[in-house]
Write a protein that holds these residues in place. Structure first.
Motif, PDB file in Angstrom:
ATOM      1  N   GLY A   2      -9.380  26.681 -33.161  1.00 30.16           N
ATOM      2  CA  GLY A   2      -9.090  28.279 -33.817  1.00 30.16           C
ATOM      3  C   GLY A   2     -10.481  28.294 -33.344  1.00 30.16           C
ATOM      4  O   GLY A   2     -11.035  29.255 -34.629  1.00 30.16           O
ATOM      5  N   SER A  24      -8.953  40.346 -23.450  1.00 30.07           N
ATOM      6  CA  SER A  24      -7.398  40.301 -24.102  1.00 30.07           C
ATOM      7  C   SER A  24      -6.413  38.948 -24.341  1.00 30.07           C
ATOM      8  O   SER A  24      -6.064  38.673 -23.129  1.00 30.07           O
ATOM      9  CB  SER A  24      -7.109  41.257 -24.243  1.00 30.07           C
ATOM     10  N   PRO A  25      -5.735  39.647 -26.006  1.00 29.54           N
ATOM     11  CA  PRO A  25      -4.891  38.325 -26.460  1.00 29.54           C
ATOM     12  C   PRO A  25      -3.709  38.220 -25.366  1.00 29.54           C
ATOM     13  O   PRO A  25      -3.544  37.549 -25.292  1.00 29.54           O
ATOM     14  CB  PRO A  25      -4.683  38.355 -28.001  1.00 29.54           C
ATOM     15  N   LEU A  26      -3.532  39.649 -24.907  1.00 26.51           N
ATOM     16  CA  LEU A  26      -2.212  39.882 -24.201  1.00 26.51           C
ATOM     17  C   LEU A  26      -2.554  39.690 -22.615  1.00 26.51           C
ATOM     18  O   LEU A  26      -1.472  39.338 -21.986  1.00 26.51           O
ATOM     19  CB  LEU A  26      -2.537  41.415 -23.792  1.00 26.51           C
ATOM     20  N   GLU A  27      -4.124  39.474 -22.492  1.00 29.77           N
ATOM     21  CA  GLU A  27      -3.905  39.058 -21.128  1.00 29.77           C
ATOM     22  C   GLU A  27      -4.339  37.199 -20.508  1.00 29.77           C
ATOM     23  O   GLU A  27      -3.993  36.225 -19.239  1.00 29.77           O
ATOM     24  CB  GLU A  27      -5.463  39.675 -20.184  1.00 29.77           C
ATOM     25  N   ILE A  28      -4.399  36.130 -21.987  1.00 28.98           N
ATOM     26  CA  ILE A  28      -4.973  34.860 -21.581  1.00 28.98           C
ATOM     27  C   ILE A  28      -4.174  34.066 -21.417  1.00 28.98           C
ATOM     28  O   ILE A  28      -4.401  33.181 -20.467  1.00 28.98           O
ATOM     29  CB  ILE A  28      -5.424  34.751 -23.517  1.00 28.98           C
ATOM     30  N   LYS A  29      -2.359  34.688 -21.299  1.00 32.68           N
ATOM     31  CA  LYS A  29      -1.363  32.876 -20.425  1.00 32.68           C
ATOM     32  C   LYS A  29      -1.915  33.597 -18.971  1.00 32.68           C
ATOM     33  O   LYS A  29      -1.639  32.531 -18.370  1.00 32.68           O
ATOM     34  CB  LYS A  29      -0.536  33.954 -20.524  1.00 32.68           C
ATOM     35  N   ASP A  31     -13.524  29.850 -32.216  1.00 33.09           N
ATOM     36  CA  ASP A  31     -13.657  30.450 -31.618  1.00 33.09           C
ATOM     37  C   ASP A  31     -15.058  30.667 -31.569  1.00 33.09           C
ATOM     38  O   ASP A  31     -16.302  31.102 -30.853  1.00 33.09           O
ATOM     39  CB  ASP A  31     -13.007  31.194 -31.679  1.00 33.09           C
ATOM     40  N   ASN A  49      -0.080  25.659 -23.267  1.00 34.28           N
ATOM     41  CA  ASN A  49      -0.503  26.903 -23.634  1.00 34.28           C
ATOM     42  C   ASN A  49      -0.197  28.659 -23.426  1.00 34.28           C
ATOM     43  O   ASN A  49       0.002  29.287 -24.357  1.00 34.28           O
ATOM     44  CB  ASN A  49      -2.164  27.033 -22.537  1.00 34.28           C
ATOM     45  N   ASP A 103       3.428  28.281 -24.636  1.00 36.18           N
ATOM     46  CA  ASP A 103       3.498  27.550 -25.978  1.00 36.18           C
ATOM     47  C   ASP A 103       4.354  26.429 -26.911  1.00 36.18           C
ATOM     48  O   ASP A 103       4.905  26.784 -27.351  1.00 36.18           O
ATOM     49  CB  ASP A 103       4.027  29.416 -26.773  1.00 36.18           C
ATOM     50  N   TYR A 133     -11.188  25.126 -29.256  1.00 34.93           N
ATOM     51  CA  TYR A 133     -10.491  26.426 -28.117  1.00 34.93           C
ATOM     52  C   TYR A 133      -9.610  25.774 -29.331  1.00 34.93           C
ATOM     53  O   TYR A 133      -8.667  27.009 -29.541  1.00 34.93           O
ATOM     54  CB  TYR A 133     -10.926  26.464 -27.084  1.00 34.93           C
TER      55      TYR A 133
END
Length: 522
Positions: free
Chosen positions: A419, A459-464, A421, A499, A502, A416
């Motif tokens: 990268g 979604s990348p916006l929700e990953i955190k 994936d 993560n 960051d 992961y």
């Protein structure tokens, strides 16, 4: 002789010859040359040819010697025995047990020659040495021979001698019996640990506890000598490791080492046990996360290995390498030092290659896992994956199950982070199937698997937010008596925090170490 036995003899002989140092080869040549008739002996010719061969080459042997194909097996067997005899006579190899055994053989010769008084005098001296050096099995044999002589009414010994021999025999019988039961128990606990790792549930812990206390013999502590206490502390140490009671691990490892400190003359007799005891002190401190104590103990361990009482043989050299360098990596994890280890890793690789025939695969894989973990902390994910593949693709059954399980999990995290994936879905599926097969799918593993399974749909916006949820979920298991074992292998919470924030995982761990030290929790 069957083909299988012939091949085994060849492998054993070649391995033995390759293990000889230059001085040992010279010693063997001198040993053989002392008898002039051996100057042109076939086994000596075979020794010279095999010493020069990198791999076994039978046609070259037959061509270079006067040995026929039919004679070769017998000559190899004779050479093997002669090398062992030479090593036995080598002053550097003449440890206390060998010296005691030789003296007992001399006493037996005197007995058979009818020189009973000389025999008894030697046996009496030898018995005192055997007891002093905790060689109680040979002590029992000495008493047996003394009783044989006494029973023949040959010596006209003092009136209470028979009573004294009976009392001494009863005492050694008791101690040898206790030592046998405790050594069996220690070996059983160690075997269970190697096979299964730590207890995973209350049921498993209870099963281990039942197994341990059912086999623990009744004993009186004040009657136990060095050897019996050594096996007792080993048994309790492995029991404590299995049940993840690391405070008890430290206690019994310290008592183990303390036995040698109270009996320094036994360090040279049992150097392997002394070294292992010091290693387990470090192991316990690592799991207790006591960085300051660990660093002090590691410095002390390295100093101990230069002690003149520690023999400089192959077995000790290999153990020294495994324990010192494994703990050097552990110290880096504890201090969050994930850079500047190039020389350390290079040394480990060189020594692994040098000692590859003397290290079992499990210990090699443990080192590979530590190296992979170091690369993970250094954000060198492809190198991390490279070493994890060596563990995951291993065909041996000698690798501990829990080590294999967490190698799979770290492999997922590394893919992961790298990268990669496109491989995650297949890896998640294979890891899930592996954990199910190993009956090792517990709450921490379930949470990680579920998280990684959903990655493709997040979604990348929700990953955190998902990382935060997983962090909150896993935090409750950090101090769980059985689930916490996951955190012994991989600092999952720090990985998640890196993560979420960051930031490099090394920074996260370093801050935790600094905070711990500032609070005085060394």
């Amino acid at each position: 002789m069957s083909t299988k036995n012939r091949n085994q003899l060849t492998d054993n002989l070649l391995t033995l010859i390759k293990s000889l140092s230059s001085s040992e080869k010279r010693q063997f040549s001198l040993y053989v040359m002392r008898i002039s008739a051996n100057n042109d002996s076939k086994f000596l010719s075979l020794f010279k040819v095999l010493s020069a061969q990198k791999e076994y080459d039978e046609p070259a042997i037959l061509k270079a010697t006067k040995i026929s194909k039919d004679q070769l097996s017998n000559v190899k067997a004779h050479l093997y025995n002669q090398i062992l005899t030479s090593l036995r006579l080598n002053p550097s190899k003449r440890n206390i047990p060998l010296q005691l055994r030789e003296q007992f053989d001399f006493a037996m010769i005197l007995y058979r020659k009818g020189l009973y008084q000389q025999c008894l005098k030697l046996l009496d001296k030898l018995k005192g040495q055997a007891i002093a050096y905790e060689e109680k099995n040979i002590g029992y044999e000495i008493l047996d021979l003394e009783k044989i002589i006494e029973s023949q009414y040959i010596t006209r010994s003092r009136n209470n001698r028979a009573d004294m021999l009976i009392e001494q025999t009863n005492e050694l019988t008791y101690l040898n019996n206790i030592a046998s039961q405790l050594s069996n128990l220690a070996l059983d606990m160690y075997n269970t640990f190697l096979k299964n790792g730590y207890a995973r549930t209350d049921e498993e812990a209870q099963e281990v506890s039942n197994q341990f206390f059912k086999s623990l013999p009744d004993y009186e502590m004040e009657k136990l000598g060095f050897r019996e206490k050594l096996w007792l502390y080993q048994a309790y140490l492995w029991y404590s490791f299995l049940t993840q009671d690391f405070v008890a691990c430290y206690r019994y490892a310290t008592r183990w080492v303390g036995l040698f400190e109270k009996n320094p003359h036994l360090v040279a007799v049992h150097p392997v046990f002394y070294i292992k005891g010091n290693h387990y002190v470090l192991e316990a401190l690592f799991y207790l996360n006591r960085t300051g104590q660990f660093e002090t103990a590691l410095d002390r361990f390295e100093a101990i290995m230069s002690n003149e009482a520690i023999p400089d043989d192959d077995n000790i050299i290999v153990l020294s390498f495994l324990y010192i360098y494994s703990n050097k990596l552990n110290l880096r994890f504890m201090k969050a030092e994930f850079s500047g280890a190039e020389d350390l890793l290079e040394t480990i690789h060189k020594k692994l290659n040098r000692y590859k025939d003397k290290i079992d695969e499990h210990h090699v894989m443990v080192l590979y896992y530590k190296i992979a973990s170091y690369h993970f902390g250094a954000q060198e994910y492809k190198q991390c994956i490279f070493y994890l593949k060596k563990i995951i693709n291993s065909k041996t059954s000698k690798i501990r199950e829990d080590l294999m399980c967490f190698a799979h999990l770290l492999n997922l995290a590394a893919h992961y982070q790298a990268g990669m994936d496109y491989r995650l879905e297949a890896l998640v599926r294979s890891t899930y199937n592996f954990l199910i097969k190993m009956n090792d799918l517990h709450e921490v593993q379930k949470a990680i698997i579920a998280f990684l399974r959903n990655l493709a749909h997040i979604s990348p916006l929700e990953i955190k937010n998902e990382f935060k949820k997983l962090h909150a979920n896993l935090s409750q298991f950090e101090n769980h008596p059985f689930e916490r074992r996951a955190f012994l292998y991989l600092d999952l919470l720090s990985w998640l925090e890196s993560n979420i924030q960051d930031r490099p995982i090394a920074e996260i761990i370093a801050e935790k170490v600094k905070k711990k030290l500032s609070e005085g929790l060394r």
